[in-house]
Design a protein around this motif. Structure first.
Motif, PDB file in Angstrom:
ATOM      1  N   LYS A  91     -41.506 -13.431 -19.521  1.00 48.04           N
ATOM      2  CA  LYS A  91     -41.003 -13.281 -20.888  1.00 48.04           C
ATOM      3  C   LYS A  91     -41.610 -14.367 -21.781  1.00 48.04           C
ATOM      4  O   LYS A  91     -41.792 -15.511 -21.354  1.00 48.04           O
ATOM      5  CB  LYS A  91     -39.483 -13.387 -20.913  1.00 48.04           C
ATOM      6  CG  LYS A  91     -38.792 -12.225 -20.245  1.00 48.04           C
ATOM      7  CD  LYS A  91     -37.281 -12.416 -20.270  1.00 48.04           C
ATOM      8  CE  LYS A  91     -36.584 -11.253 -19.585  1.00 48.04           C
ATOM      9  NZ  LYS A  91     -35.124 -11.487 -19.509  1.00 48.04           N
ATOM     10  N   PRO A  92     -41.925 -14.005 -23.040  1.00 49.95           N
ATOM     11  CA  PRO A  92     -42.531 -14.978 -23.962  1.00 49.95           C
ATOM     12  C   PRO A  92     -41.743 -16.288 -24.096  1.00 49.95           C
ATOM     13  O   PRO A  92     -42.336 -17.359 -24.217  1.00 49.95           O
ATOM     14  CB  PRO A  92     -42.569 -14.227 -25.297  1.00 49.95           C
ATOM     15  CG  PRO A  92     -42.578 -12.782 -24.913  1.00 49.95           C
ATOM     16  CD  PRO A  92     -41.773 -12.688 -23.648  1.00 49.95           C
ATOM     17  N   GLU A  93     -40.437 -16.226 -24.037  1.00 50.76           N
ATOM     18  CA  GLU A  93     -39.637 -17.448 -24.196  1.00 50.76           C
ATOM     19  C   GLU A  93     -39.759 -18.396 -22.996  1.00 50.76           C
ATOM     20  O   GLU A  93     -39.345 -19.558 -23.074  1.00 50.76           O
ATOM     21  CB  GLU A  93     -38.160 -17.122 -24.477  1.00 50.76           C
ATOM     22  CG  GLU A  93     -37.458 -16.345 -23.396  1.00 50.76           C
ATOM     23  CD  GLU A  93     -37.488 -14.824 -23.600  1.00 50.76           C
ATOM     24  OE1 GLU A  93     -36.611 -14.152 -23.051  1.00 50.76           O
ATOM     25  OE2 GLU A  93     -38.401 -14.318 -24.286  1.00 50.76           O
ATOM     26  N   ASN A  94     -40.332 -17.927 -21.899  1.00 48.77           N
ATOM     27  CA  ASN A  94     -40.517 -18.773 -20.715  1.00 48.77           C
ATOM     28  C   ASN A  94     -41.976 -19.171 -20.493  1.00 48.77           C
ATOM     29  O   ASN A  94     -42.339 -19.642 -19.415  1.00 48.77           O
ATOM     30  CB  ASN A  94     -39.967 -18.056 -19.473  1.00 48.77           C
ATOM     31  CG  ASN A  94     -38.466 -17.925 -19.540  1.00 48.77           C
ATOM     32  OD1 ASN A  94     -37.785 -18.813 -20.032  1.00 48.77           O
ATOM     33  ND2 ASN A  94     -37.941 -16.802 -19.075  1.00 48.77           N
ATOM     34  N   LYS A  95     -42.777 -18.999 -21.527  1.00 49.28           N
ATOM     35  CA  LYS A  95     -44.214 -19.288 -21.449  1.00 49.28           C
ATOM     36  C   LYS A  95     -44.497 -20.725 -20.995  1.00 49.28           C
ATOM     37  O   LYS A  95     -45.342 -20.957 -20.130  1.00 49.28           O
ATOM     38  CB  LYS A  95     -44.839 -19.018 -22.821  1.00 49.28           C
ATOM     39  CG  LYS A  95     -46.302 -19.271 -22.918  1.00 49.28           C
ATOM     40  CD  LYS A  95     -46.759 -18.900 -24.333  1.00 49.28           C
ATOM     41  CE  LYS A  95     -48.150 -19.335 -24.610  1.00 49.28           C
ATOM     42  NZ  LYS A  95     -48.578 -18.936 -25.966  1.00 49.28           N
TER      43      LYS A  95
END
Length: 169
Positions: A91-95
């Motif tokens: 997920k983008p928020e866990n990049k």
């Protein structure tokens, strides 16, 4: 038939091509001309790793000149993680978190299997890996090296059977 019949240019070229193909493949994985990312993609067993590299914007790092040593978890290694872990990391928020995990699998320099010894090795994320060599093989933290020396133009890949998780800061 003369004794030179097997040494015609055509037969010699055919033997060279055969030898080249044998030299370029081992265990179904391509060697040499491609960089680490392209070598991993062509191997067919690192789909999750290459997707993670893309999601964390780390693909370009492993396309640079290097050299690098990558302890690469196979798709089977990623499958051992608890259900939903990979999807959550992508997920983008866990990049940023994903990027740190991936960097924990990378060493600066090219370390071939013959050069590996029991040691602590600093990774690209700054934390260290505990590498142990024994008669049973090579362990990197709790991951076993299941295939060594997959050569790439900018380094080497050692396939491991588990995903390495950096120590909590």
């Amino acid at each position: 038939m003369n004794s030179f019949s097997n040494k015609t240019p055509h037969n010699m070229i055919k033997k060279l091509i055969t030898l080249s193909v044998v030299a370029l493949s081992f265990g179904g994985m391509a060697f040499a001309a491609d960089d680490i990312v392209d070598t991993a993609k062509s191997a067919g067993v690192f789909k999750t790793l290459t997707a993670a590299l893309d999601a964390a914007d780390k693909t370009s790092m492993l396309k640079e000149e290097g050299p690098y040593t990558v302890f690469a978890p196979s798709d089977e290694a990623f499958a051992k993680l608890p259900a939903g872990t990979v999807e959550d990391l992508l997920k983008p928020e866990n990049k940023e978190k994903l990027g740190k995990i991936l960097a924990y699998h990378v060493l600066a320099g090219k370390v071939m299997a013959a050069d590996v010894k029991t040691m602590m090795a600093k990774t690209a994320n700054g934390a260290e890996l505990d590498i142990k060599v024994s008669d049973a093989g090579v362990m990197v933290n709790n991951a076993k090296v299941v295939q060594a020396d997959v050569k790439a133009s900018n380094g080497v890949i050692h396939v491991i059977d588990a995903v390495l998780l950096p120590p909590a800061n």
